[in-house]
Motif scaffolding. Structure first.
Motif, mmCIF file in Angstrom:
data_model
loop_
_atom_site.group_PDB
_atom_site.id
_atom_site.type_symbol
_atom_site.label_atom_id
_atom_site.label_comp_id
_atom_site.label_asym_id
_atom_site.label_seq_id
_atom_site.Cartn_x
_atom_site.Cartn_y
_atom_site.Cartn_z
ATOM 1 N N ILE A 87 45.803 36.612 47.044
ATOM 2 C CA ILE A 87 46.816 35.394 46.603
ATOM 3 C C ILE A 87 46.409 34.940 44.912
ATOM 4 C CG2 ILE A 87 47.729 32.863 46.854
ATOM 5 C CD1 ILE A 87 46.821 33.509 49.895
ATOM 6 N N THR A 88 47.431 35.589 44.051
ATOM 7 C CA THR A 88 46.791 35.479 42.673
ATOM 8 C C THR A 88 48.137 35.242 41.959
ATOM 9 O OG1 THR A 88 46.217 37.042 40.892
ATOM 10 C CG2 THR A 88 47.728 38.008 42.599
ATOM 11 N N SER A 89 47.558 34.787 40.355
ATOM 12 C CA SER A 89 48.607 34.462 39.576
ATOM 13 C C SER A 89 48.981 35.842 38.713
ATOM 14 C CB SER A 89 48.052 33.632 38.377
ATOM 15 O OG SER A 89 46.965 34.364 37.827
ATOM 16 N N ALA A 90 48.184 36.967 38.879
ATOM 17 C CA ALA A 90 48.332 38.164 38.378
ATOM 18 C C ALA A 90 48.040 38.278 37.177
ATOM 19 C CB ALA A 90 49.558 38.669 38.807
ATOM 20 N N LEU A 91 47.596 37.072 36.551
ATOM 21 C CA LEU A 91 47.273 37.207 34.922
ATOM 22 C C LEU A 91 46.158 37.993 34.775
ATOM 23 C CD1 LEU A 91 48.618 35.307 32.585
ATOM 24 C CD2 LEU A 91 49.429 35.064 34.918
ATOM 25 N N LEU A 92 45.316 38.234 35.655
ATOM 26 C CA LEU A 92 44.130 39.021 35.079
ATOM 27 C C LEU A 92 43.973 40.320 35.771
ATOM 28 C CD1 LEU A 92 41.426 35.796 35.436
ATOM 29 C CD2 LEU A 92 42.761 36.758 33.399
ATOM 30 N N LEU A 93 44.957 40.622 36.211
ATOM 31 C CA LEU A 93 44.940 42.130 36.754
ATOM 32 C C LEU A 93 45.918 43.129 36.081
ATOM 33 C CD1 LEU A 93 46.160 40.949 40.573
ATOM 34 C CD2 LEU A 93 43.763 41.570 39.712
ATOM 35 N N GLY A 94 45.220 44.021 35.355
ATOM 36 C CA GLY A 94 45.685 44.986 34.559
ATOM 37 C C GLY A 94 46.091 46.148 35.538
ATOM 38 N N ARG A 95 46.635 47.320 34.862
ATOM 39 C CA ARG A 95 47.037 48.333 35.901
ATOM 40 C C ARG A 95 46.034 48.865 36.804
ATOM 41 N NH1 ARG A 95 52.067 50.553 34.854
ATOM 42 N NH2 ARG A 95 51.354 52.669 35.393
ATOM 43 N N ASN A 96 44.774 49.088 35.818
ATOM 44 C CA ASN A 96 43.746 49.801 36.658
ATOM 45 C C ASN A 96 43.158 48.959 37.818
ATOM 46 O OD1 ASN A 96 44.035 51.956 35.090
ATOM 47 N ND2 ASN A 96 42.457 51.359 33.472
ATOM 48 N N ARG A 97 43.089 47.853 37.691
ATOM 49 C CA ARG A 97 42.559 46.857 38.587
ATOM 50 C C ARG A 97 43.422 46.889 39.850
ATOM 51 N NH1 ARG A 97 39.793 40.750 37.586
ATOM 52 N NH2 ARG A 97 38.274 41.092 39.501
ATOM 53 N N ILE A 98 44.382 46.767 39.712
ATOM 54 C CA ILE A 98 45.542 46.911 40.722
ATOM 55 C C ILE A 98 45.347 47.926 41.704
ATOM 56 C CG2 ILE A 98 47.981 46.870 41.505
ATOM 57 C CD1 ILE A 98 48.532 44.862 39.425
ATOM 58 N N HIS A 99 45.515 49.184 41.074
ATOM 59 C CA HIS A 99 45.147 50.624 41.352
ATOM 60 C C HIS A 99 43.799 50.480 42.105
ATOM 61 C CE1 HIS A 99 43.893 54.908 41.498
ATOM 62 N NE2 HIS A 99 45.120 55.007 41.938
ATOM 63 N N ASP A 100 42.656 50.056 41.348
ATOM 64 C CA ASP A 100 41.384 49.984 42.220
ATOM 65 C C ASP A 100 41.292 49.293 43.463
ATOM 66 O OD1 ASP A 100 38.766 50.791 42.124
ATOM 67 O OD2 ASP A 100 38.152 48.657 41.077
ATOM 68 N N LEU A 101 41.813 48.083 43.507
ATOM 69 C CA LEU A 101 42.015 47.165 44.514
ATOM 70 C C LEU A 101 42.866 47.852 45.590
ATOM 71 C CD1 LEU A 101 42.657 43.816 42.820
ATOM 72 C CD2 LEU A 101 40.647 44.059 44.211
ATOM 73 N N ALA A 102 43.885 48.618 45.441
ATOM 74 C CA ALA A 102 44.534 49.346 46.535
ATOM 75 C C ALA A 102 43.552 50.350 47.139
ATOM 76 C CB ALA A 102 45.498 49.743 46.038
ATOM 77 N N GLU A 103 42.858 51.007 46.053
ATOM 78 C CA GLU A 103 42.091 52.047 46.843
ATOM 79 C C GLU A 103 40.861 51.623 47.519
ATOM 80 O OE1 GLU A 103 41.425 55.707 45.183
ATOM 81 O OE2 GLU A 103 43.582 55.193 45.529
ATOM 82 N N LYS A 134 53.260 38.755 34.947
ATOM 83 C CA LYS A 134 53.193 38.755 36.163
ATOM 84 C C LYS A 134 54.564 39.722 36.749
ATOM 85 C CE LYS A 134 52.426 33.899 36.801
ATOM 86 N NZ LYS A 134 52.156 33.611 38.066
ATOM 87 N N VAL A 135 55.390 40.132 35.819
ATOM 88 C CA VAL A 135 56.524 40.843 36.223
ATOM 89 C C VAL A 135 55.998 42.432 36.405
ATOM 90 C CG1 VAL A 135 58.707 42.021 35.786
ATOM 91 C CG2 VAL A 135 58.328 39.436 35.545
ATOM 92 N N ALA A 136 55.098 42.647 35.444
ATOM 93 C CA ALA A 136 54.599 43.859 35.111
ATOM 94 C C ALA A 136 53.488 44.041 36.098
ATOM 95 C CB ALA A 136 53.624 44.092 33.690
ATOM 96 N N ALA A 137 52.717 43.321 36.781
ATOM 97 C CA ALA A 137 51.818 43.387 37.803
ATOM 98 C C ALA A 137 52.559 43.472 38.926
ATOM 99 C CB ALA A 137 50.960 42.381 37.687
ATOM 100 N N ALA A 138 53.682 42.873 39.090
ATOM 101 C CA ALA A 138 54.090 42.988 40.804
ATOM 102 C C ALA A 138 54.791 44.638 40.533
ATOM 103 C CB ALA A 138 55.432 41.976 40.556
ATOM 104 N N ARG A 139 55.362 44.871 39.687
ATOM 105 C CA ARG A 139 55.853 46.374 39.771
ATOM 106 C C ARG A 139 54.808 47.501 40.090
ATOM 107 N NH1 ARG A 139 61.210 45.702 38.049
ATOM 108 N NH2 ARG A 139 61.832 44.444 36.387
#
Lengths: 368, 95
Positions: A87-103, A134-139
């Motif tokens: 549950i996040t604001s997504a402000l601190l989640l760059g592209r790589n971090r989102i990918h890494d979390l999913a992995e 936020k929009v970029a992180a959601a996509r």
């Protein structure tokens, strides 16, 4: 019969957050970084949670991604068989971090949006430029195959954009949309007069939501958190006190709900001192409002008592002075009429200034 | 409503992102976990859902279960499709 195990745990990793939303559900007294649990303690808590039967952990805050051990904790929870939500604001989640979390096994990400109009959104968040991040992180989240929930807290200022909000959720790839009326305690209670929607706004919103729910079956699940102040019956807050849910605060206090510390006289226990299972089953604060024994009239003899469990204890306290009373959202509460009048008066008030959440204001308030 | 009314023998269901089947040892039950919710499955539902892998069609699942329960295919089909439609509507499955 023993006490059934909890289903879910809200793991509040930190109260720190880049945003300053004036309806934040964190307490007015925010925990400092130096009080936060360390990684090893969280890992132990996750083990205890899995053994206790917790099926889902919601990593939250504040902003959970302020901690650089978020990835380690997500991976550990996943390996224990726990379903992981962020549950996040997504402000601190760059592209790589989102990918890494999913992995590492993250299943679901819930991103908060304050509005769909960028300027209004940034204004509510108290952070210029937040919306586009936020929009970029959601996509990106949808792209890497994470289940995506868009969360929007609705207030007098943004609820007229509901149709656009629903369209926007579909456009960014969300399969679930949480439309939450504000829960008025903590920061939100301070800002109630500036946030409260009018009855007309709420009635229009209900029509839009119910039509969208039918139209979008199977493609977008809409979870609507009803507005207590205009309700006839209360929500089954937390699914009933200490029935399904537990919250672990950044400093390790175990709470039946994230606002439970607003109720005076309750003593909460810490994961640093006692195993999670003992706290769930034996702690006084969990047993105080568990089941039906604690109830007073009108709840005690009400045929809805095992449906709504008397509503929200924190709201009962805030508006009636006693946490045992029926939640005044209920039409059978003697305080209900007063609550409705208050909402209507505040919704038509010109109040516009917001008190943004933050550490300095919190300590300032605490001295009042 | 793109997922509604499309369920047929040829449908090949799969879990949507964030939905999965797992065994819960504490409750001794098979469950579906999905964002912010879970569903406990009974024995029959478990047999249906275990066969969903994104490659197996409803027809194959029905044939399999008809053999397992020694029951007519048309009756199994109506049970299976009612259950799958419900999971499609909940957003847990898609095709």
């Amino acid at each position: 019969m023993g006490i059934p195990p909890p289903l879910a745990m809200l793991a509040e990793l930190s109260h720190r957050c880049p945003l300053k939303c004036p309806y934040c559900y964190n307490p007015l007294e925010l925990s400092a970084r130096s009080d936060e649990l360390d990684t090893d303690t969280w890992l132990r808590v996750l083990h205890e949670a899995a053994d206790l039967g917790i099926l889902q952990v919601h990593f939250s805050g504040g902003e959970p991604a302020v901690r650089d051990d978020l990835e380690v904790l997500v991976e550990a929870a996943d390996q224990l068989g726990i379903y992981t939500n962020l549950i996040t604001s997504a402000l601190l989640l760059g592209r790589n971090r989102i990918h890494d979390l999913a992995e590492r096994g993250l299943q679901h990400i819930q991103i908060s949006f304050q509005d769909v109009r960028p300027d209004e959104a940034d204004d509510m968040a108290g952070y210029p430029g937040a919306h586009v991040i936020k929009v970029a992180a959601a996509r990106r989240a949808a792209e890497v195959g994470l289940a995506l929930t868009m969360n929007v807290v609705v207030t007098r200022r943004n609820i007229d954009s509901l149709e656009q909000i629903i369209e926007f959720a579909l456009e960014i790839g969300a399969r679930r949309l949480e439309i939450a009326n504000v829960q008025y305690y903590g920061w939100a209670l301070k800002n109630r007069a500036a946030l409260m929607p009018t009855r007309a706004q709420i009635e229009k919103a209900m029509i839009i939501i119910s039509s969208a729910e039918t139209r979008l079956v199977g493609s977008l699940a809409i979870d609507y958190v009803t507005p207590d102040y205009y309700a006839r019956r209360p929500k089954p807050c937390m699914g009933g006190w200490a029935r399904k849910f537990m919250n672990v605060s950044p400093s390790g206090m175990v709470l039946p709900c994230h606002a439970a510390e607003t109720i005076p006289g309750l003593e909460f226990e810490s994961v640093l001192k006692r195993p999670l299972k003992d706290i769930w089953q034996q702690s006084k604060s969990f047993n105080l409002f568990r089941g039906l024994e604690w109830m007073v009239e009108p709840c005690r003899s009400c045929d809805q008592r095992e449906i709504d469990w008397g509503g929200c204890r924190c709201q009962a306290l805030a508006l009636t002075g006693d946490a045992k009373n029926a939640d005044p959202a209920c039409e059978f509460s003697p305080y209900h009429g007063g609550m409705v009048k208050l909402a209507e008066a505040e919704a038509s008030s010109p109040a516009f200034d917001l008190v943004y959440r933050g550490y300095s204001q919190a300590s300032g308030e605490a001295r009042n | 409503m793109k997922n509604r009314g499309t369920l047929s023998a040829d449908t090949v269901p799969h879990f949507t992102p964030g939905a999965r089947l797992q065994y819960d040892k504490v409750r001794a039950a098979w469950i579906i976990q999905a964002p912010e919710r879970y569903f406990e499955l009974d024995a029959v539902a478990t047999e249906i859902v275990k066969r969903i892998d994104g490659a197996t069609s409803v027809e194959v699942i029905v044939g399999d279960l008809a053999a397992l329960y020694n029951a007519p295919k048309n009756r199994i089909f109506s049970d299976v499709s009612a259950m799958l439609q419900d999971l499609f509507d909940k957003g847990v499955l898609a095709a």
